[in-house]
Design a protein around this motif. Structure first.
Motif, PDB file in Angstrom:
ATOM      1  N   ASN A   1      26.019  36.661  24.438  1.00 16.74           N
ATOM      2  CA  ASN A   1      24.836  37.210  23.763  1.00 16.74           C
ATOM      3  C   ASN A   1      23.688  36.211  23.637  1.00 16.74           C
ATOM      4  OD1 ASN A   1      25.885  39.806  23.382  1.00 16.74           O
ATOM      5  ND2 ASN A   1      26.938  39.211  21.491  1.00 16.74           N
ATOM      6  N   PRO A   2      23.958  34.941  23.256  1.00 20.00           N
ATOM      7  CA  PRO A   2      22.835  33.996  23.164  1.00 20.00           C
ATOM      8  C   PRO A   2      22.157  33.718  24.511  1.00 20.00           C
ATOM      9  CG  PRO A   2      24.736  33.185  21.947  1.00 20.00           C
ATOM     10  CD  PRO A   2      25.205  34.353  22.748  1.00 20.00           C
ATOM     11  N   LEU A   3      22.847  33.986  25.609  1.00 23.20           N
ATOM     12  CA  LEU A   3      22.241  33.764  26.922  1.00 23.20           C
ATOM     13  C   LEU A   3      21.329  34.907  27.336  1.00 23.20           C
ATOM     14  CD1 LEU A   3      25.248  32.293  28.946  1.00 23.20           C
ATOM     15  CD2 LEU A   3      23.395  31.076  27.805  1.00 23.20           C
ATOM     16  N   SER A   4      21.517  36.071  26.724  1.00 29.54           N
ATOM     17  CA  SER A   4      20.687  37.223  27.067  1.00 29.54           C
ATOM     18  C   SER A   4      19.579  37.472  26.056  1.00 29.54           C
ATOM     19  CB  SER A   4      21.562  38.482  27.180  1.00 29.54           C
ATOM     20  OG  SER A   4      22.231  38.746  25.962  1.00 29.54           O
ATOM     21  N   SER A   5      19.754  36.944  24.851  1.00 26.68           N
ATOM     22  CA  SER A   5      18.746  37.121  23.803  1.00 26.68           C
ATOM     23  C   SER A   5      18.379  35.760  23.217  1.00 26.68           C
ATOM     24  CB  SER A   5      19.268  38.048  22.699  1.00 26.68           C
ATOM     25  OG  SER A   5      18.331  38.155  21.647  1.00 26.68           O
ATOM     26  N   GLY A   6      17.126  35.392  23.341  1.00 23.95           N
ATOM     27  CA  GLY A   6      16.683  34.101  22.837  1.00 23.95           C
ATOM     28  C   GLY A   6      16.557  34.039  21.333  1.00 23.95           C
ATOM     29  N   GLU A   7      16.567  35.181  20.649  1.00 24.41           N
ATOM     30  CA  GLU A   7      16.408  35.197  19.196  1.00 24.41           C
ATOM     31  C   GLU A   7      17.693  34.824  18.465  1.00 24.41           C
ATOM     32  OE1 GLU A   7      14.395  38.603  17.549  1.00 24.41           O
ATOM     33  OE2 GLU A   7      13.547  39.130  19.495  1.00 24.41           O
ATOM     34  N   ILE A   8      18.846  34.957  19.133  1.00 22.71           N
ATOM     35  CA  ILE A   8      20.127  34.686  18.477  1.00 22.71           C
ATOM     36  C   ILE A   8      20.360  33.178  18.402  1.00 22.71           C
ATOM     37  CG2 ILE A   8      22.622  35.037  18.582  1.00 22.71           C
ATOM     38  CD1 ILE A   8      22.133  37.580  20.138  1.00 22.71           C
ATOM     39  N   PRO A   9      20.628  32.634  17.204  1.00 21.17           N
ATOM     40  CA  PRO A   9      20.938  31.206  17.095  1.00 21.17           C
ATOM     41  C   PRO A   9      22.216  30.874  17.863  1.00 21.17           C
ATOM     42  CG  PRO A   9      20.366  32.133  14.956  1.00 21.17           C
ATOM     43  CD  PRO A   9      20.529  33.287  15.896  1.00 21.17           C
ATOM     44  N   LEU A  10      22.297  29.702  18.417  1.00 19.59           N
ATOM     45  CA  LEU A  10      23.435  29.309  19.234  1.00 19.59           C
ATOM     46  C   LEU A  10      24.614  28.814  18.406  1.00 19.59           C
ATOM     47  CD1 LEU A  10      24.188  29.148  22.226  1.00 19.59           C
ATOM     48  CD2 LEU A  10      23.321  26.809  22.264  1.00 19.59           C
ATOM     49  N   ALA A  11      24.352  28.323  17.212  1.00 17.22           N
ATOM     50  CA  ALA A  11      25.414  27.729  16.395  1.00 17.22           C
ATOM     51  C   ALA A  11      26.463  28.754  15.985  1.00 17.22           C
ATOM     52  CB  ALA A  11      24.805  27.072  15.153  1.00 17.22           C
TER      53      ALA A  11
ATOM     54  N   TRP B   1      18.287  25.909  20.129  1.00 16.36           N
ATOM     55  CA  TRP B   1      19.474  25.945  19.275  1.00 16.36           C
ATOM     56  C   TRP B   1      19.347  27.009  18.180  1.00 16.36           C
ATOM     57  CZ3 TRP B   1      24.207  24.058  19.705  1.00 16.36           C
ATOM     58  CH2 TRP B   1      25.038  24.045  18.578  1.00 16.36           C
ATOM     59  N   SER B   2      18.218  27.063  17.534  1.00 10.93           N
ATOM     60  CA  SER B   2      18.029  28.007  16.418  1.00 10.93           C
ATOM     61  C   SER B   2      17.586  29.382  16.882  1.00 10.93           C
ATOM     62  CB  SER B   2      16.997  27.446  15.428  1.00 10.93           C
ATOM     63  OG  SER B   2      15.749  27.261  16.080  1.00 10.93           O
ATOM     64  N   GLY B   3      17.010  29.472  18.082  1.00 12.96           N
ATOM     65  CA  GLY B   3      16.545  30.752  18.588  1.00 12.96           C
ATOM     66  C   GLY B   3      15.088  30.995  18.258  1.00 12.96           C
ATOM     67  N   ALA B   4      14.439  31.764  19.110  1.00 14.76           N
ATOM     68  CA  ALA B   4      13.034  32.113  18.902  1.00 14.76           C
ATOM     69  C   ALA B   4      12.743  33.429  19.592  1.00 14.76           C
ATOM     70  CB  ALA B   4      12.131  31.002  19.445  1.00 14.76           C
ATOM     71  N   LYS B   5      11.744  34.148  19.070  1.00 11.77           N
ATOM     72  CA  LYS B   5      11.403  35.447  19.639  1.00 11.77           C
ATOM     73  C   LYS B   5      10.941  35.308  21.073  1.00 11.77           C
ATOM     74  CE  LYS B   5       8.702  39.603  18.711  1.00 11.77           C
ATOM     75  NZ  LYS B   5       7.728  40.265  17.802  1.00 11.77           N
ATOM     76  N   ASP B   6      10.137  34.308  21.353  1.00  8.94           N
ATOM     77  CA  ASP B   6       9.659  34.061  22.712  1.00  8.94           C
ATOM     78  C   ASP B   6      10.207  32.716  23.199  1.00  8.94           C
ATOM     79  OD1 ASP B   6       8.114  36.422  22.788  1.00  8.94           O
ATOM     80  OD2 ASP B   6       6.546  35.420  21.619  1.00  8.94           O
ATOM     81  N   LEU B   7      11.522  32.680  23.406  1.00  8.07           N
ATOM     82  CA  LEU B   7      12.163  31.450  23.844  1.00  8.07           C
ATOM     83  C   LEU B   7      11.737  31.142  25.284  1.00  8.07           C
ATOM     84  CD1 LEU B   7      14.259  29.262  22.987  1.00  8.07           C
ATOM     85  CD2 LEU B   7      15.975  30.643  24.172  1.00  8.07           C
ATOM     86  N   PRO B   8      11.228  29.952  25.537  1.00  9.54           N
ATOM     87  CA  PRO B   8      10.787  29.610  26.891  1.00  9.54           C
ATOM     88  C   PRO B   8      11.967  29.520  27.862  1.00  9.54           C
ATOM     89  CG  PRO B   8      10.675  27.702  25.456  1.00  9.54           C
ATOM     90  CD  PRO B   8      10.980  28.869  24.573  1.00  9.54           C
ATOM     91  N   VAL B   9      11.626  29.490  29.130  1.00 14.02           N
ATOM     92  CA  VAL B   9      12.659  29.449  30.170  1.00 14.02           C
ATOM     93  C   VAL B   9      13.528  28.213  30.026  1.00 14.02           C
ATOM     94  CG1 VAL B   9      13.063  29.335  32.649  1.00 14.02           C
ATOM     95  CG2 VAL B   9      11.260  30.812  31.761  1.00 14.02           C
TER      96      VAL B   9
END
Length: 235
Positions: free
Chosen positions: A60-70, A6-14
């Motif tokens: 964008n949130p589906l292609s980049s894990g760093e972007i928060p989803l909210a 939800w908040s995003g992370a640099k190395d978001l797991p699968v």
């Protein structure tokens, strides 16, 4: 523990991307249900613009894990609310509807192509002929009206059965197919490449004289089909 999906992370797991994809799909499903059923063939420019913007925001949130989803979901919700509000106002207020929806434009009237309307719509004769053929009419003599609808498609109204008598209706033997029409004159100028296949310039001048024209530049469009039948539209 903060939820990374939800908040995003640099190395978001699968698994984080999978959860995001599920949330976005569910969100889009709800949006479609709220906006109401749309036919793909009747989507107007405003619906198309809405789809492009929403796709870009929540994609964008589906292609980049760093972007928060909210943030993207909140922005998409606002855009959806605005679009739904405009659609409701347009439904209730005809004057406002004319602002956000284009009026249908007549391109062919009483069998004659309206040159000014083609220029207004930035539509070439070739594109008009293509759209007419896609509506199942290759013979322009059979067309009474052609209208550019608000969704960008061209609708065709054929002439009445009384005006267009057929060999079958007269109990006559079937005529050979008319085939593909060739453009001989376009915007007052001779299309020599097509003319060479059917006749000479002198032959063409004789034919337009038979049609009641003195000069070639008096004709906006002149076509001939494989059966030798002409269609013309005045300048």
């Amino acid at each position: 523990m903060e939820l990374e999906f939800w908040s995003g992370a640099k190395d978001l797991p699968v698994w984080g991307f999978l959860i995001r994809a599920f949330i976005v799909y569910l969100y889009i499903f709800i949006v479609i249900k709220v906006l109401g059923q749309r036919s793909i063939g009747t989507i107007n420019p405003l619906d198309f613009l809405f789809g492009v913007i929403i796709g870009d925001i929540i994609g964008n949130p589906l292609s980049s894990g760093e972007i928060p989803l909210a943030g993207p979901l909140a922005a998409a919700t606002l855009i959806t609310a605005l679009h739904l509000g405009l659609s409701y106002i347009a439904l209730k207020t005809p004057r406002f509807r004319r602002i956000i929806e284009d009026e249908p434009l007549i391109l062919i009237k009483n069998g004659q192509i309206l040159k000014k309307q083609l220029r207004k719509t930035k539509l070439t004769v070739e594109s008009l002929l293509m759209d007419v053929r896609l509506r199942g009419t290759s013979d322009l003599n059979q067309i009474d009206y052609a209208v550019l609808e608000s969704n960008g498609q061209i609708s065709v109204i054929r002439k009445s059965n009384e005006d267009m008598l057929t060999p079958k209706g007269l109990n006559l033997p079937p005529q050979p197919p008319k085939g593909y029409p060739s453009v001989l004159i376009l915007d007052g100028k001779v299309v020599h490449k097509n003319l060479e296949k059917v006749g000479t310039i002198s032959w063409l001048k004789e034919k337009i004289a038979e049609l009641g024209f003195k000069n070639i530049d008096d004709i906006f469009l002149l076509t001939i089909d494989e059966g030798g039948q002409f269609y013309y539209s005045k300048m």
